[in-house]
Design a protein around this motif. Structure first.
Motif, PDB file in Angstrom:
ATOM      1  N   THR A   1       0.868  -1.121  -0.003  1.00 19.46           N
ATOM      2  CA  THR A   1       0.028  -0.045  -0.106  1.00 19.46           C
ATOM      3  C   THR A   1       0.675   1.239   0.258  1.00 19.46           C
ATOM      4  O   THR A   1       2.115   1.193   0.728  1.00 19.46           O
ATOM      5  N   PHE A   2       0.218   2.297  -0.447  1.00 16.71           N
ATOM      6  CA  PHE A   2       1.446   3.540  -0.684  1.00 16.71           C
ATOM      7  C   PHE A   2       0.613   4.707  -0.137  1.00 16.71           C
ATOM      8  O   PHE A   2      -0.541   4.988  -0.247  1.00 16.71           O
ATOM      9  N   GLU A   3       1.274   5.448   0.429  1.00 16.21           N
ATOM     10  CA  GLU A   3       0.798   6.796   1.140  1.00 16.21           C
ATOM     11  C   GLU A   3       1.554   7.864   0.381  1.00 16.21           C
ATOM     12  O   GLU A   3       2.551   8.030  -0.153  1.00 16.21           O
ATOM     13  N   THR A   4       0.531   8.701  -0.019  1.00 19.37           N
ATOM     14  CA  THR A   4       0.848  10.081  -0.740  1.00 19.37           C
ATOM     15  C   THR A   4       0.573  11.232   0.025  1.00 19.37           C
ATOM     16  O   THR A   4       0.023  11.268   1.148  1.00 19.37           O
ATOM     17  N   VAL A   5       0.992  12.332  -0.967  1.00 19.39           N
ATOM     18  CA  VAL A   5       0.735  13.627  -0.253  1.00 19.39           C
ATOM     19  C   VAL A   5      -0.242  14.344  -1.428  1.00 19.39           C
ATOM     20  O   VAL A   5       0.221  14.645  -2.466  1.00 19.39           O
ATOM     21  N   PRO A   6      -1.525  15.009  -1.007  1.00 21.71           N
ATOM     22  CA  PRO A   6      -2.082  14.633   0.261  1.00 21.71           C
ATOM     23  C   PRO A   6      -2.719  13.247   0.148  1.00 21.71           C
ATOM     24  O   PRO A   6      -2.593  12.333  -0.815  1.00 21.71           O
ATOM     25  N   GLN A   7      -3.062  12.638   1.243  1.00 23.75           N
ATOM     26  CA  GLN A   7      -3.423  11.216   1.424  1.00 23.75           C
ATOM     27  C   GLN A   7      -4.592  10.620   0.738  1.00 23.75           C
ATOM     28  O   GLN A   7      -4.718   9.326   0.542  1.00 23.75           O
ATOM     29  N   ASP A   8      -5.413  11.418   0.245  1.00 26.90           N
ATOM     30  CA  ASP A   8      -6.491  10.899  -0.516  1.00 26.90           C
ATOM     31  C   ASP A   8      -6.389  10.795  -1.971  1.00 26.90           C
ATOM     32  O   ASP A   8      -7.459  10.505  -2.667  1.00 26.90           O
ATOM     33  N   ARG A   9      -5.141  10.883  -2.392  1.00 26.81           N
ATOM     34  CA  ARG A   9      -4.868  10.838  -3.769  1.00 26.81           C
ATOM     35  C   ARG A   9      -5.062   9.318  -4.207  1.00 26.81           C
ATOM     36  O   ARG A   9      -4.357   8.398  -3.447  1.00 26.81           O
ATOM     37  N   SER A  10      -5.374   8.962  -5.266  1.00 28.65           N
ATOM     38  CA  SER A  10      -5.458   7.599  -5.696  1.00 28.65           C
ATOM     39  C   SER A  10      -3.756   7.157  -5.938  1.00 28.65           C
ATOM     40  O   SER A  10      -3.137   8.004  -6.636  1.00 28.65           O
ATOM     41  N   VAL A  11      -3.752   5.916  -6.600  1.00 29.86           N
ATOM     42  CA  VAL A  11      -2.571   5.442  -6.867  1.00 29.86           C
ATOM     43  C   VAL A  11      -2.508   4.692  -8.247  1.00 29.86           C
ATOM     44  O   VAL A  11      -3.524   3.611  -8.346  1.00 29.86           O
ATOM     45  N   VAL A  12      -1.985   4.798  -9.399  1.00 31.71           N
ATOM     46  CA  VAL A  12      -1.760   3.970 -10.372  1.00 31.71           C
ATOM     47  C   VAL A  12      -0.527   3.488 -10.421  1.00 31.71           C
ATOM     48  O   VAL A  12       0.692   4.184 -10.257  1.00 31.71           O
ATOM     49  N   VAL A  13      -0.441   1.946 -10.584  1.00 35.75           N
ATOM     50  CA  VAL A  13       0.963   1.438 -10.707  1.00 35.75           C
ATOM     51  C   VAL A  13       1.203   0.993 -12.129  1.00 35.75           C
ATOM     52  O   VAL A  13       0.436   0.394 -12.915  1.00 35.75           O
ATOM     53  N   VAL A  14       2.239   1.189 -12.523  1.00 32.59           N
ATOM     54  CA  VAL A  14       2.502   1.044 -14.100  1.00 32.59           C
ATOM     55  C   VAL A  14       4.136   0.453 -14.207  1.00 32.59           C
ATOM     56  O   VAL A  14       4.900   0.697 -13.375  1.00 32.59           O
ATOM     57  N   GLU A  15       4.293  -0.509 -15.032  1.00 28.74           N
ATOM     58  CA  GLU A  15       5.768  -1.063 -15.312  1.00 28.74           C
ATOM     59  C   GLU A  15       6.336  -0.015 -15.968  1.00 28.74           C
ATOM     60  O   GLU A  15       5.931   0.848 -16.969  1.00 28.74           O
ATOM     61  N   THR A  16       7.635   0.238 -15.585  1.00 29.53           N
ATOM     62  CA  THR A  16       8.534   1.217 -16.051  1.00 29.53           C
ATOM     63  C   THR A  16       9.684   0.691 -16.712  1.00 29.53           C
ATOM     64  O   THR A  16      10.325  -0.528 -16.242  1.00 29.53           O
TER      65      THR A  16
END
Length: 262
Positions: free
Chosen positions: A198-213
């Protein structure tokens, strides 16, 4: 460049907006086809036919969508034993029927020295994995047990992970297990959940997109800069700010896949 090691350092700066992009890649390509890509825990197979179903609850959806599962790449059926001198060992209980060769299993599974176990008499084993996660803005990753997946046969111990900033300290993950009931085997099938991220962001309510890089020369050089630091110092967190100063501004370059044919 303002990546920031600590979330509190971002106060007074312009907050990010929109989804946070988290990149992932394998630091070893040999045999990489056996490793599953990270996937969001939330699945379409859950019951949504009733308006009051938990699958429709915004709070449940919000929680589940923030976890990504990493699955076991091969079958594991392990036993714990000690030799005639009392030295601890791992046994491959599948023997000749094992899907993974003994030499390869020995490369992937390690038992930490007994003097490094967190609790006396409770062995710690580690499964080496090639997954690396990276972000171009402040993001902390936490590795936790797959608590939302049911296991018919409970594991004979506990998983422990960690929390670290992937924007400045991307490193290959490993699966660590403390074997509390050493008289019971440890069995995990290929495709079973190993752990969540799980990923913590700034601000905390932002969604996360995981992509291969893509593994660019800049990313390779930065990984080389921080790799193996744990072998030289005890508190690698003290190196975060030094690493941040030498980090390229952008490291994520999403992989472009050819479209599949219908």
């Amino acid at each position: 460049m303002q990546l920031s090691v600590h979330f509190e350092n971002t106060q007074g700066t312009e907050a990010g907006s929109g989804p946070v992009t988290v990149g992932w890649f394998l630091n070893q390509q040999k045999g990489g086809i056996v490793y599953f890509p990270p996937e969001r825990v939330r699945g379409a197979e859950k019951n949504k036919t009733h308006a009051k179903s938990a699958s429709r609850c915004p709070a449940v959806i919000n929680l589940e969508s923030r976890y990504f599962v990493i699955r076991c790449p091969f079958d594991l059926h392990l036993g714990f034993t000690r030799d005639d001198k009392g030295k601890p060992h791992i046994r491959n209980l599948n023997g000749d029927m094992s899907g993974i060769r003994a030499s390869k299993l020995a490369e992937k599974i390690h038992m930490t020295p007994e003097k490094e176990w967190r609790y006396a008499g409770i062995p710690t084993i580690q499964l080496v994995l090639p997954y690396v996660f990276i972000a171009d803005e402040p993001v902390y990753a936490s590795q936790v047990a797959p608590f939302m997946h049911y296991q018919k046969t409970p594991m004979p111990g506990t998983i422990f992970g960690g929390r670290f900033p992937i924007n400045v300290w991307p490193r290959p993950l490993m699966w660590a297990f403390e074997w509390h009931e050493t008289d019971k085997p440890l069995k995990i099938n290929r495709g079973d959940p190993l752990f969540y991220l799980t990923f913590e962001t700034v601000p905390q309510d932002r969604s996360v997109v995981v992509v291969e890089t893509e593994v660019t020369p800049e990313l390779t050089d930065y990984m080389e800069l921080i790799s193996g630091a744990v072998n030289y110092v005890n508190q690698t967190f003290s190196l975060f700010e030094a690493a941040e100063e030498r980090r390229p501004e952008t490291l994520i370059r999403p992989v472009k896949r050819r479209p599949t044919k219908d």
